[in-house]
Design an enzyme around this catalytic site. Structure first.
Site, PDB file in Angstrom:
ATOM      1  N   ASP A  22      37.370  -8.568  44.448  1.00 39.18           N
ATOM      2  CA  ASP A  22      36.392  -8.533  45.543  1.00 39.18           C
ATOM      3  C   ASP A  22      37.064  -8.158  46.866  1.00 39.18           C
ATOM      4  OD1 ASP A  22      33.880  -8.732  46.636  1.00 39.18           O
ATOM      5  OD2 ASP A  22      34.000 -10.901  46.953  1.00 39.18           O
ATOM      6  N   GLY A  25      35.048  -3.157  49.917  1.00 44.95           N
ATOM      7  CA  GLY A  25      34.204  -2.628  50.985  1.00 44.95           C
ATOM      8  C   GLY A  25      34.575  -3.173  52.348  1.00 44.95           C
ATOM      9  N   HIS A  39      37.256   1.340  47.530  1.00 46.21           N
ATOM     10  CA  HIS A  39      37.243   1.371  46.064  1.00 46.21           C
ATOM     11  C   HIS A  39      38.425   2.195  45.534  1.00 46.21           C
ATOM     12  CE1 HIS A  39      33.564  -0.810  45.970  1.00 46.21           C
ATOM     13  NE2 HIS A  39      32.813   0.169  46.452  1.00 46.21           N
ATOM     14  N   THR A  68      26.166  -5.717  36.227  1.00 42.91           N
ATOM     15  CA  THR A  68      24.829  -5.154  36.030  1.00 42.91           C
ATOM     16  C   THR A  68      24.073  -5.109  37.358  1.00 42.91           C
ATOM     17  OG1 THR A  68      24.056  -7.354  35.384  1.00 42.91           O
ATOM     18  CG2 THR A  68      24.612  -5.848  33.608  1.00 42.91           C
ATOM     19  N   GLU A  69      24.363  -6.084  38.241  1.00 42.82           N
ATOM     20  CA  GLU A  69      23.705  -6.116  39.556  1.00 42.82           C
ATOM     21  C   GLU A  69      24.180  -4.976  40.472  1.00 42.82           C
ATOM     22  OE1 GLU A  69      23.415 -10.029  37.658  1.00 42.82           O
ATOM     23  OE2 GLU A  69      25.156  -8.783  38.136  1.00 42.82           O
ATOM     24  N   ASN A  70      25.382  -4.461  40.207  1.00 45.55           N
ATOM     25  CA  ASN A  70      25.916  -3.371  41.032  1.00 45.55           C
ATOM     26  C   ASN A  70      25.113  -2.077  40.907  1.00 45.55           C
ATOM     27  OD1 ASN A  70      29.429  -4.306  40.626  1.00 45.55           O
ATOM     28  ND2 ASN A  70      27.970  -4.876  42.216  1.00 45.55           N
ATOM     29  N   TRP A  71      24.317  -1.969  39.831  1.00 46.71           N
ATOM     30  CA  TRP A  71      23.457  -0.777  39.702  1.00 46.71           C
ATOM     31  C   TRP A  71      22.440  -0.705  40.837  1.00 46.71           C
ATOM     32  CZ3 TRP A  71      25.082   2.935  36.755  1.00 46.71           C
ATOM     33  CH2 TRP A  71      25.757   2.673  35.563  1.00 46.71           C
TER      34      TRP A  71
END
Length: 245
Positions: A22, A25, A39, A68-71
């Site tokens: 983490d 960004g 990144h 999956t939430e990063n989509w």
């Protein structure tokens, strides 16, 4: 003052280290750059930490790379991440360090060219006998547990399994992580204090280590520091100190 390299006990290295990488960004933002710059720097850190973990004797290193939430992130950022993922899979690093490569997650959601690149790397490194580097891609623990429940329900419906045969070991065998032990140590960089839907079942008794260092700045000595901290802890698994001793 001793460095963590000198302090570390090579006979008590955690067998499985899981990391939530983490802070890419925020690291980039502090430097006046786009998130993609962070990144890119984070991808370089992956190679550094993978090599160091392999040298220390870690058997499994699992990196939370894309949830999956990063989509749900902006489409340009997702596209940049997919491109970076494609470019950063360097078989040379794996072969040089005798590292095998695996992937866990809902891989079918990834672009076809990325899937092909991943599968090729998995196949080419499958005979390596050192550390196994596992990328969690398009992964979430709730997705994984839901999939396991669906598979088990299907076996019951077909009459191949009785409900009373369902136990924690059976569930573990139906998770995407079935080929490796549960994490001994979970590290999260970037200062956040949560698991973010990562290996919730597997981390039931993992030692948790949180640090403020952003992932691009997490280097060898930071990893050694986390392992030294782990080595000072007593792992009781619900028992008392007296029972352990």
């Amino acid at each position: 003052m001793m460095s963590y390299k000198e302090e570390i006990d090579l006979n008590r290295i955690p067998q499985h280290v899981a990391i939530i990488m983490d802070g890419n960004g925020r690291w980039a933002k502090q430097r006046g750059h786009e998130r993609s710059y962070g990144h890119q720097a984070g991808a370089e850190t992956v190679h550094v930490i993978a090599e160091e973990a392999a040298k220390l004797g870690v058997r499994y290193l699992t990196l939370y790379t894309f949830s999956t939430e990063n989509w749900n992130r902006p489409s340009d950022e997702v596209a940049a991440l997919m491109g970076l993922l494609f470019d950063s899979i360097e078989e040379e690093t794996f072969m040089k360090n005798n590292i095998s490569f695996r992937v866990i997650g809902d891989i079918e959601k990834l672009p076809a060219n990325v899937q092909q690149r991943l599968n090729t790397c998995v196949a080419h490194t499958s005979h390596n006998t050192g550390m196994c580097l596992v990328l969690a891609l398009s992964y979430s623990s709730r997705w994984e547990i839901t999939e396991a429940a669906r598979q088990i329900a299907d076996l019951v419906q077909k009459g191949e399994l009785k409900p009373e045969q369902i136990d924690s070991e059976l569930i573990s065998r139906h998770l995407t992580t079935h080929f490796m032990p549960d994490p001994d140590l979970l590290i999260r960089t970037g200062g956040e204090l949560r698991l973010s839907n990562y290996m919730l079942w597997q981390c039931a008794y993992s030692e948790l280590y949180f640090c403020d260092t952003y992932w691009p700045d997490f280097r060898e000595e930071e990893l050694r520091k986390a392992i030294c901290d782990y080595q000072k802890r007593e792992r009781r698994f619900g028992k008392t100190s007296e029972q352990i001793n």
